[in-house]
Enzyme design. Structure first.
Site: not given
Ligand code: NI
Length: 182
Positions: A46, A51, A93-94, A135-136, A139
Protein backbone atom coordinates in the site's frame (compact mmCIF):
# COMPACT_ATOMS: atom_id res chain seq x y z
CA UNK A 1 5.17 7.00 -15.38
CA UNK A 2 7.70 8.56 -13.04
CA UNK A 3 8.45 7.13 -9.64
CA UNK A 4 8.11 9.57 -6.77
CA UNK A 5 10.57 9.26 -3.88
CA UNK A 6 8.98 7.85 -0.73
CA UNK A 7 9.17 10.27 2.21
CA UNK A 8 10.80 8.85 5.31
CA UNK A 9 9.82 9.15 8.99
CA UNK A 10 10.67 12.63 10.23
CA UNK A 11 9.34 14.33 7.10
CA UNK A 12 6.56 16.68 8.31
CA UNK A 13 4.24 15.75 5.43
CA UNK A 14 3.75 12.34 7.10
CA UNK A 15 2.17 14.14 10.07
CA UNK A 16 -0.16 16.33 8.01
CA UNK A 17 -3.88 15.73 7.90
CA UNK A 18 -4.49 15.28 4.20
CA UNK A 19 -7.15 17.26 2.33
CA UNK A 20 -10.22 15.76 0.67
CA UNK A 21 -10.03 15.43 -3.09
CA UNK A 22 -12.55 17.76 -4.76
CA UNK A 23 -11.67 17.31 -8.43
CA UNK A 24 -11.30 13.98 -10.17
CA UNK A 25 -9.10 15.38 -12.90
CA UNK A 26 -6.00 14.47 -14.90
CA UNK A 27 -3.62 15.41 -12.09
CA UNK A 28 -5.40 12.95 -9.77
CA UNK A 29 -5.10 10.34 -12.52
CA UNK A 30 -1.35 10.84 -12.81
CA UNK A 31 -0.94 10.88 -9.02
CA UNK A 32 -2.70 7.49 -8.81
CA UNK A 33 -0.63 6.09 -11.70
CA UNK A 34 2.58 7.25 -9.99
CA UNK A 35 1.45 5.77 -6.66
CA UNK A 36 0.88 2.39 -8.33
CA UNK A 37 4.30 2.51 -10.01
CA UNK A 38 6.12 3.68 -6.90
CA UNK A 39 4.40 1.07 -4.73
CA UNK A 40 5.37 -1.64 -7.21
CA UNK A 41 8.99 -0.41 -7.40
CA UNK A 42 9.28 -0.56 -3.61
CA UNK A 43 7.44 -3.92 -3.47
CA UNK A 44 4.86 -2.33 -1.17
CA UNK A 45 1.37 -3.52 -0.41
CA UNK A 46 0.00 0.00 0.00
CA UNK A 47 1.06 3.61 -0.48
CA UNK A 48 -0.63 6.84 0.59
CA UNK A 49 -0.27 10.10 -1.35
CA UNK A 50 1.36 11.96 1.53
CA UNK A 51 4.11 9.32 1.51
CA UNK A 52 5.17 10.88 -1.79
CA UNK A 53 4.63 14.41 -0.51
CA UNK A 54 1.05 15.05 -1.71
CA UNK A 55 -1.26 15.70 1.24
CA UNK A 56 -4.49 14.56 -0.42
CA UNK A 57 -6.82 11.79 0.71
CA UNK A 58 -5.70 9.18 -1.82
CA UNK A 59 -4.01 5.80 -1.48
CA UNK A 60 -3.46 2.61 -3.44
CA UNK A 61 -3.22 -0.98 -2.23
CA UNK A 62 -2.04 -4.16 -3.91
CA UNK A 63 -2.66 -7.08 -1.60
CA UNK A 64 -1.46 -10.56 -2.63
CA UNK A 65 -3.47 -13.67 -1.77
CA UNK A 66 -2.01 -17.14 -1.19
CA UNK A 67 -3.67 -18.40 -4.40
CA UNK A 68 -1.61 -15.95 -6.47
CA UNK A 69 -4.40 -13.45 -7.16
CA UNK A 70 -4.15 -9.83 -6.04
CA UNK A 71 -6.53 -7.17 -4.81
CA UNK A 72 -5.28 -3.92 -6.36
CA UNK A 73 -7.28 -0.70 -6.25
CA UNK A 74 -7.16 3.05 -5.65
CA UNK A 75 -9.06 4.75 -2.84
CA UNK A 76 -10.06 8.42 -2.68
CA UNK A 77 -11.70 10.16 0.33
CA UNK A 78 -12.18 6.95 2.35
CA UNK A 79 -14.58 6.58 5.23
CA UNK A 80 -14.15 3.55 7.48
CA UNK A 81 -16.82 2.31 9.83
CA UNK A 82 -18.55 -0.82 11.13
CA UNK A 83 -15.27 -2.10 12.53
CA UNK A 84 -15.52 -5.52 14.13
CA UNK A 85 -13.20 -8.09 15.63
CA UNK A 86 -9.58 -7.57 16.52
CA UNK A 87 -6.42 -9.07 15.10
CA UNK A 88 -2.76 -8.58 15.96
CA UNK A 89 -0.28 -8.97 13.12
CA UNK A 90 3.09 -7.67 11.98
CA UNK A 91 3.24 -4.41 10.04
CA UNK A 92 5.92 -2.36 8.44
CA UNK A 93 5.74 0.86 6.46
CA UNK A 94 7.62 2.07 3.38
CA UNK A 95 8.21 5.36 5.24
CA UNK A 96 9.84 3.52 8.17
CA UNK A 97 12.40 1.17 6.66
CA UNK A 98 13.60 -1.52 9.03
CA UNK A 99 10.81 -1.06 11.59
CA UNK A 100 8.41 -3.96 12.11
CA UNK A 101 5.96 -4.47 14.94
CA UNK A 102 2.75 -6.28 15.82
CA UNK A 103 -0.23 -3.93 15.56
CA UNK A 104 -3.84 -4.44 16.68
CA UNK A 105 -6.37 -3.70 13.95
CA UNK A 106 -10.05 -4.36 13.42
CA UNK A 107 -10.44 -7.68 11.65
CA UNK A 108 -13.27 -6.46 9.50
CA UNK A 109 -14.21 -2.99 8.35
CA UNK A 110 -16.55 -1.27 5.89
CA UNK A 111 -14.86 1.03 3.37
CA UNK A 112 -16.80 3.69 1.52
CA UNK A 113 -14.81 5.78 -0.92
CA UNK A 114 -14.42 6.90 -4.54
CA UNK A 115 -12.24 5.41 -7.21
CA UNK A 116 -9.83 7.62 -9.19
CA UNK A 117 -12.58 8.39 -11.71
CA UNK A 118 -14.98 9.69 -9.08
CA UNK A 119 -17.17 6.57 -8.91
CA UNK A 120 -18.35 5.86 -5.36
CA UNK A 121 -17.92 2.33 -4.07
CA UNK A 122 -18.42 0.38 -0.90
CA UNK A 123 -16.71 -2.78 0.26
CA UNK A 124 -16.66 -4.80 3.43
CA UNK A 125 -13.16 -6.19 3.79
CA UNK A 126 -11.36 -8.40 6.26
CA UNK A 127 -7.96 -9.83 6.98
CA UNK A 128 -4.91 -8.34 5.31
CA UNK A 129 -6.86 -6.02 2.97
CA UNK A 130 -8.68 -4.60 5.99
CA UNK A 131 -5.33 -4.13 7.73
CA UNK A 132 -3.81 -2.36 4.71
CA UNK A 133 -6.81 -0.04 4.38
CA UNK A 134 -6.70 0.88 8.07
CA UNK A 135 -2.94 1.53 7.86
CA UNK A 136 -3.31 3.74 4.76
CA UNK A 137 -6.30 5.66 6.12
CA UNK A 138 -4.22 6.38 9.21
CA UNK A 139 -1.54 7.87 6.92
CA UNK A 140 -4.13 10.32 5.56
CA UNK A 141 -4.70 11.53 9.13
CA UNK A 142 -0.99 11.86 9.86
CA UNK A 143 -0.98 8.70 12.00
CA UNK A 144 1.81 6.12 11.73
CA UNK A 145 1.55 2.51 12.87
CA UNK A 146 4.10 3.08 15.60
CA UNK A 147 1.59 5.52 17.19
CA UNK A 148 -0.65 2.51 17.78
CA UNK A 149 1.92 0.56 19.79
CA UNK A 150 2.05 0.44 23.55
CA UNK A 151 4.50 2.76 25.35
CA UNK A 152 7.02 -0.01 26.05
CA UNK A 153 7.24 -1.12 22.45
CA UNK A 154 7.46 2.50 21.25
CA UNK A 155 10.25 3.12 23.73
CA UNK A 156 12.01 0.02 22.41
CA UNK A 157 11.87 1.43 18.86
CA UNK A 158 12.77 5.00 19.87
CA UNK A 159 16.43 4.81 18.87
CA UNK A 160 15.68 3.42 15.41
CA UNK A 161 12.92 5.99 14.83
CA UNK A 162 15.20 8.83 15.93
CA UNK A 163 17.87 7.57 13.54
CA UNK A 164 15.35 7.57 10.66
CA UNK A 165 14.28 11.11 11.59
CA UNK A 166 17.94 12.18 11.40
CA UNK A 167 18.08 10.82 7.87
CA UNK A 168 19.95 7.62 8.71
CA UNK A 169 18.13 5.27 6.37
CA UNK A 170 19.48 1.70 6.46
CA UNK A 171 22.10 1.28 3.75
CA UNK A 172 20.33 -1.67 2.18
CA UNK A 173 17.08 0.25 1.72
CA UNK A 174 16.26 0.90 -1.88
CA UNK A 175 13.34 0.41 -4.21
CA UNK A 176 12.47 -3.25 -4.45
CA UNK A 177 13.26 -4.00 -0.83
CA UNK A 178 9.88 -3.11 0.65
CA UNK A 179 8.95 -6.78 0.75
CA UNK A 180 5.31 -6.47 1.47
CA UNK A 181 5.22 -3.55 3.85
CA UNK A 182 2.21 -1.28 3.82
NI1 NI B 1 2.76 2.95 5.69
Amino acid sequence: MPLRPVRIYGDPVLREKSREVREFDASLGSLVADLYDTMAAYSGVGLAANQVGVAQRVFVVDVPYPDGTRDRFAVVNPVLDQRSGKEKSEEGCLSMPGILADVDRAKRVRLRAFDEHGQPFERVVEGYVARAIQHETDHLDGVLFTDRLGPLKRQFLRRELDALARGEVPEDYHPGRGEGVI
